[in-house]
Design a protein around this motif. Sequence first.
Motif, PDB file in Angstrom:
ATOM      1  N   GLU A   1       5.892  28.728   4.678  1.00  0.00           N
ATOM      2  CA  GLU A   1       5.774  28.108   3.356  1.00  0.00           C
ATOM      3  C   GLU A   1       6.810  26.996   3.190  1.00  0.00           C
ATOM      4  O   GLU A   1       6.511  25.930   2.670  1.00  0.00           O
ATOM      5  CB  GLU A   1       5.951  29.154   2.269  1.00  0.00           C
TER       6      GLU A   1
ATOM      7  N   ASP B   1       5.852  23.695   4.590  1.00  0.00           N
ATOM      8  CA  ASP B   1       4.739  22.854   4.156  1.00  0.00           C
ATOM      9  C   ASP B   1       5.200  21.790   3.158  1.00  0.00           C
ATOM     10  O   ASP B   1       6.188  21.942   2.467  1.00  0.00           O
ATOM     11  CB  ASP B   1       3.533  23.710   3.744  1.00  0.00           C
ATOM     12  N   ASP B   2       4.483  20.699   3.191  1.00  0.00           N
ATOM     13  CA  ASP B   2       4.891  19.512   2.438  1.00  0.00           C
ATOM     14  C   ASP B   2       5.034  19.782   0.951  1.00  0.00           C
ATOM     15  O   ASP B   2       5.964  19.318   0.311  1.00  0.00           O
ATOM     16  CB  ASP B   2       3.822  18.427   2.596  1.00  0.00           C
ATOM     17  N   TRP B   3       4.099  20.572   0.416  1.00  0.00           N
ATOM     18  CA  TRP B   3       4.100  20.797  -1.031  1.00  0.00           C
ATOM     19  C   TRP B   3       5.405  21.442  -1.431  1.00  0.00           C
ATOM     20  O   TRP B   3       6.013  21.084  -2.432  1.00  0.00           O
ATOM     21  CB  TRP B   3       2.938  21.716  -1.442  1.00  0.00           C
ATOM     22  N   ASP B   4       5.790  22.435  -0.615  1.00  0.00           N
ATOM     23  CA  ASP B   4       7.007  23.165  -0.944  1.00  0.00           C
ATOM     24  C   ASP B   4       8.239  22.269  -0.806  1.00  0.00           C
ATOM     25  O   ASP B   4       9.162  22.338  -1.624  1.00  0.00           O
ATOM     26  CB  ASP B   4       7.116  24.370  -0.004  1.00  0.00           C
TER      27      ASP B   4
ATOM     28  N   VAL C   1       8.394  19.079  -1.194  1.00  0.00           N
ATOM     29  CA  VAL C   1       8.432  18.142  -2.324  1.00  0.00           C
ATOM     30  C   VAL C   1       8.934  18.852  -3.572  1.00  0.00           C
ATOM     31  O   VAL C   1       9.792  18.332  -4.288  1.00  0.00           O
ATOM     32  CB  VAL C   1       7.030  17.515  -2.574  1.00  0.00           C
ATOM     33  N   GLN C   2       8.442  20.080  -3.792  1.00  0.00           N
ATOM     34  CA  GLN C   2       8.885  20.806  -4.983  1.00  0.00           C
ATOM     35  C   GLN C   2      10.388  21.050  -4.923  1.00  0.00           C
ATOM     36  O   GLN C   2      11.086  20.906  -5.916  1.00  0.00           O
ATOM     37  CB  GLN C   2       8.118  22.134  -5.093  1.00  0.00           C
TER      38      GLN C   2
ATOM     39  N   VAL D   1      12.249  17.962  -5.725  1.00  0.00           N
ATOM     40  CA  VAL D   1      12.216  17.705  -7.175  1.00  0.00           C
ATOM     41  C   VAL D   1      13.231  18.624  -7.885  1.00  0.00           C
ATOM     42  O   VAL D   1      13.940  18.198  -8.790  1.00  0.00           O
ATOM     43  CB  VAL D   1      10.788  17.922  -7.744  1.00  0.00           C
TER      44      VAL D   1
ATOM     45  N   LEU E   1       8.921  12.559   6.138  1.00  0.00           N
ATOM     46  CA  LEU E   1       7.847  13.519   5.871  1.00  0.00           C
ATOM     47  C   LEU E   1       6.501  12.823   5.725  1.00  0.00           C
ATOM     48  O   LEU E   1       5.475  13.318   6.182  1.00  0.00           O
ATOM     49  CB  LEU E   1       8.170  14.284   4.588  1.00  0.00           C
TER      50      LEU E   1
ATOM     51  N   LEU F   1      -2.093  13.189   4.282  1.00  0.00           N
ATOM     52  CA  LEU F   1      -1.785  13.719   2.956  1.00  0.00           C
ATOM     53  C   LEU F   1      -2.456  15.083   2.799  1.00  0.00           C
ATOM     54  O   LEU F   1      -3.557  15.287   3.294  1.00  0.00           O
ATOM     55  CB  LEU F   1      -2.305  12.766   1.870  1.00  0.00           C
ATOM     56  N   PRO F   2      -1.780  16.007   2.129  1.00  0.00           N
ATOM     57  CA  PRO F   2      -2.417  17.309   1.914  1.00  0.00           C
ATOM     58  C   PRO F   2      -3.689  17.136   1.082  1.00  0.00           C
ATOM     59  O   PRO F   2      -3.765  16.228   0.256  1.00  0.00           O
ATOM     60  CB  PRO F   2      -1.376  18.090   1.111  1.00  0.00           C
ATOM     61  N   SER F   3      -4.638  18.049   1.299  1.00  0.00           N
ATOM     62  CA  SER F   3      -5.885  17.911   0.548  1.00  0.00           C
ATOM     63  C   SER F   3      -5.646  18.222  -0.921  1.00  0.00           C
ATOM     64  O   SER F   3      -4.761  19.004  -1.266  1.00  0.00           O
ATOM     65  CB  SER F   3      -6.934  18.861   1.102  1.00  0.00           C
ATOM     66  N   LEU F   4      -6.440  17.639  -1.763  1.00  0.00           N
ATOM     67  CA  LEU F   4      -6.241  17.784  -3.206  1.00  0.00           C
ATOM     68  C   LEU F   4      -7.173  18.869  -3.739  1.00  0.00           C
ATOM     69  O   LEU F   4      -8.368  18.692  -3.796  1.00  0.00           O
ATOM     70  CB  LEU F   4      -6.539  16.445  -3.891  1.00  0.00           C
TER      71      LEU F   4
END
Lengths: 92, 194
Positions: free
Chosen positions: B115, B118-121, B123-124, B127, B180, B186-189
């Motif tokens: 987890e 992964d990019d989403w994590d 980025v969060q 932030v 990154l 790009l991750p899928s939306l």
Amino acid sequence: MNDEMDLYLSRCLKNWAARRRPSPHGKDRLLRAVVAPRWKSMTTRRLASLPSARDFCTPNDTIYLPGIMMRGSFTLSLAWPVHIGSLINLAQ
Amino acid sequence: MNSGEHQDLVLQLQQGSLDALGQFYDQYQRMVYRTALVITGDPDAAEDLMQDVFLRLYRFADHIDPLRPLEPWLYRMTVNLSYTWMKRNRRWLRPLEDLAEWLTGGRQSPHEVAEAQDDWDRVQRAVSNLPFPQRVVIVLYYLNDLSLQDISEILEVPVGTVKSRLHYGRQALRKSLEGLMDGEALPSLDYKGS
């Protein structure tokens, strides 16, 4: 560059947030908190960490609540017997 | 919900209707939850903050103008309560988390590693490391797709201030996410707004 970054940030944050969902019991908890403000302090984390009352007593048990009567210089310590079932009724 | 229904619902709320509160909750819970979630980075806190926001909506319903949309009020309350939460909790929580990580040698389960990678994590987490004022602007702008003008009204600061916080927030994020974005898809939306 900014457009690409904007798109990237937006997608990542939305996807990250989309993986988490609020509890399905949130609405019930909110409405309870409105009618009985004591529920407000029972936040998710605190509720999860509390042992359930059912783990150590049943509605048929009696507990003894400590109490003190004071009149002038005279103090009397008491233990009040309270029936769990009546406490539950009171709470509801 | 059209504006007539919205006005009726606010009036019902002002008369103490729990049903009206429930309807507002159904409509806005995800918006409030996700905003609090990305600002705090803590799902339990987001849940508690969401409850607090709606409790205040009920308690202060008299201050709500039925002729105006509710979203700005909800966003403002979410931001204010998140700020209070951060101030109250981060002061002692962060050192405890650091200590726990140090004691465990920073070991993570395979799931946590996956987890964290992964990019989403990432980025969060980037932030989460921004100063609070920049973080809030970044969340409202990128997560909630609000305009600079909307954000300025919600935060009650000039548009120029919002622009500047967005600019510095972006700069800091670009720095911490360097590499990154290069050459990676790009991750899928799959996000669906509230």
